[in-house]
Design an enzyme around this catalytic site. Structure first.
Site, PDB file in Angstrom:
ATOM      1  N   ILE A 177      28.802 -16.483  19.885  1.00 45.18           N
ATOM      2  CA  ILE A 177      28.432 -17.900  19.810  1.00 45.18           C
ATOM      3  C   ILE A 177      28.016 -18.341  18.406  1.00 45.18           C
ATOM      4  O   ILE A 177      27.844 -19.537  18.165  1.00 45.18           O
ATOM      5  CB  ILE A 177      27.313 -18.252  20.798  1.00 45.18           C
ATOM      6  CG1 ILE A 177      26.017 -17.515  20.455  1.00 45.18           C
ATOM      7  CG2 ILE A 177      27.749 -18.012  22.228  1.00 45.18           C
ATOM      8  CD1 ILE A 177      24.789 -18.102  21.137  1.00 45.18           C
ATOM      9  N   TYR A 178      27.836 -17.417  17.475  1.00 46.20           N
ATOM     10  CA  TYR A 178      27.453 -17.819  16.125  1.00 46.20           C
ATOM     11  C   TYR A 178      28.606 -18.612  15.508  1.00 46.20           C
ATOM     12  O   TYR A 178      29.688 -18.070  15.243  1.00 46.20           O
ATOM     13  CB  TYR A 178      27.135 -16.607  15.252  1.00 46.20           C
ATOM     14  CG  TYR A 178      25.871 -15.856  15.614  1.00 46.20           C
ATOM     15  CD1 TYR A 178      24.997 -16.324  16.603  1.00 46.20           C
ATOM     16  CD2 TYR A 178      25.531 -14.674  14.965  1.00 46.20           C
ATOM     17  CE1 TYR A 178      23.839 -15.630  16.930  1.00 46.20           C
ATOM     18  CE2 TYR A 178      24.369 -13.982  15.282  1.00 46.20           C
ATOM     19  CZ  TYR A 178      23.529 -14.454  16.276  1.00 46.20           C
ATOM     20  OH  TYR A 178      22.387 -13.768  16.593  1.00 46.20           O
TER      21      TYR A 178
END
Length: 342
Positions: free
Chosen positions: A61-62
């Protein structure tokens, strides 16, 4: 660089690891962290490797996968066995009903995508980014076991689990012969000591090493926050404070005052003292540092190679102490049978 075993495993990791949340810079939240591209990332990784830091942490998700892509591009061409890749998955990344959680469908699909973004055949340490109460732990563990057997991941861990989440999973792993979690990527700092009440004793007893995230208390212990002064204009707390744990200003100032005093005695910076304190705590295998530029990285690397005195540790402990929640305050009254972790 100091090297430590990851929990009770035979795997050795550096005391400091590098977090790639600043890579990519996609979306308002991650733009506040940084927007490091491949060229900049390659330079930061060179500095890390020169210092003996060879473990790099990311997550799907970064920056919506961009952080893993930048990391993959930055390590391209380096001997794969000289790099330790740590990454995570569980949270939603996509609109579909199965693009979230720790189901067999989502984990297998996500790991394959992560391997492609990272440009590698295997992940050294794969961690569940959060607990999925909708998926049986046996399904989760059997899926990870399959991926280990296929050589796509080598060690497994968790992040943001409560004590009973982790213990339930470890018990199921023992019952069925699945690989045990050896790492707990956890929030821990001088202004965030909740980890000590249950997860630290569990880690000691069960052989789960802490991989610490946000050891500078969501940016509060960088040395830029002072009593009676406004937040620096460049502080990411302006945009991300609501995502971190709420803290009273006076408590933060009390801890920073103690850090200032110890920093003056040691000739180190406030963040170096704060990081060194975390490095000296029980169960800690590695502390994740981040940096948007070379100056920040080199300063954080200065947290190793020296030690605080017992008296300095006590002053920092006393300044950052918080009232314990039940039943921990009650157990503290029976230290003969419930000793503090050491």
């Amino acid at each position: 660089m100091d090297y430590r075993r990851l929990g009770a495993s035979g795997f050795t990791v550096p005391a400091l690891s590098f977090g790639t949340g600043t890579f990519g810079g996609k979306g308002e939240f991650f733009q506040a962290w940084g927007a490091t591209d491949v060229t900049e990332a390659r330079r930061l990784i060179d500095i890390c490797l020169d210092a003996g830091l060879n473990m790099f942490d990311s997550a799907d998700i970064y920056s919506a996968g961009a952080a893993e892509e930048v990391l993959g591009g930055a390590i391209k061409g380096r001997p794969r066995d000289s790099i330790i890749i740590s990454t995570k998955a569980t949270f939603r990344l996509g609109d579909g009903p199965n693009q979230v959680g720790s189901s067999r469908y989502h984990i297998v699909d996500t790991v394959h995508k992560q391997l492609k973004r990272l440009g590698t055949d295997y992940i050294d340490l794969f961690q569940l980014h959060g607990f999925d109460a909708m998926t049986p732990v046996e399904e989760v563990l059997s899926t990870l076991d399959q991926l280990v057997r296929e050589g796509k991941i080598r060690y497994t861990g968790v992040s943001n689990f409560s004590g009973w989440h982790l213990m339930k999973s470890l018990a199921a792993a023992d019952r069925h012969g699945f690989p045990r979690y050896v790492a707990n990527q956890t929030y821990y700092s001088l202004v965030g000591r909740d980890y000590e009440w249950e997860l630290m004793p569990l880690g000691l007893e069960q052989g789960v090493g802490a991989v610490v995230w946000s050891p500078l208390g969501w940016g509060r212990l960088t040395g830029k926050i002072r009593r009676g002064q406004p937040l620096p204009e460049t502080s990411r707390l302006h945009k991300t404070a609501d995502a971190g744990p709420p803290l009273e200003d006076e408590y933060v100032y009390k801890v920073v005052d103690a850090l200032d005093a110890v920093a003056a005695e040691t000739g180190k910076t406030v963040p170096q003292v704060a990081l060194n304190w975390v490095l000296g705590r029980p169960t800690v295998s590695s502390v994740i540092i981040g940096a948007r530029n070379e100056e920040q990285l080199r300063q954080n690397l200065g947290a190793v190679g020296w030690s605080l005195t017992p008296e300095q540790v006590k002053r920092l402990d006393d300044a950052s102490a918080r009232p314990a929640a039940y039943p921990y305050w009650h157990q503290a009254g029976f230290a003969e049978r419930n000793p503090a972790p050491v």
